[in-house]
Design a protein around this motif. Sequence first.
Motif: not given
Length: 243
Positions: A188, A181, A206, A186
């Motif tokens: 999928l 991250y 996510t 973010d």
Amino acid sequence: MNKGKLFVVSIGPDGIDQMSVNAVEILKKCDIICGYKRYIEQLPPILFNKNTRLFSYNMGEESKRVKDAIEYTKKGNTVALVSGGDASLYGLASLVYETIDDTDFVEVVPGITAILAASARLGSPVSEDVILMSLSDLLIPWSTIERRIQLYALIDVVFGIYNPKSKKRNWQLKYLVDLFYRERGDLLCGAVKNAMRKNEEIRIFTLTHIDYEFIDMSTILIIGSSKTYLKNNKMVTPRGYTI
Ligand code: SAH
């Protein structure tokens, strides 16, 4: 060794319908089938001939399973060592080649590995380059896994995680997700538990909304690339074709 043969047979995610025709034909002609007890239990009798002998092993007995299979082969038997998903990927095929003296007696029969079963269930997240990793530190030290995660976090491709979490090993996945991250935003993700089995469960989220409770040792997690998008609840990674 005399005329024995050792087939390392991939049996896919579950059941005969996910094995290759080749795997089915080979299992039918084997005198001996060895494997982890859960895999042996899931083999339907249609795969056995009147002489087939089955040998079940517990988790942790991987080396014994392989050594026994080699011994039976040396005695002239046609032997199958069955392995879930694909026998090469996080399976026993390499251990067989490491252990056996004469590699001519071995044939690996490929199969559907978890990432491909899960990708099919989620839509088509795996469509071009993909990195696969296992988070299990049973055979590889955590320091090595950690270094790999740090490098993989920098690469914008689809990512598949085998052995994402177990009861004892429960913080490593969050370490990976937090790092991904930070580096890539973010992304999928799709998690498939028991892909292509009766009790299959699918979740799409996510990175910031991962349900860590859902993920266990029967789950594979696919993290998309920046190109991966959701279309009517299916994950799609475009290959770049003009539509
Ligand atoms: N050789 C196997 C992988 C063995 S490692 C293969 O090719 O699929 C075991 C890990 O694989 C599990 O912890 C899980 O992450 C994944 N896995 C195997 N089968 C699966 C399935 N049907 N559904 C989801 N994950 C699976």
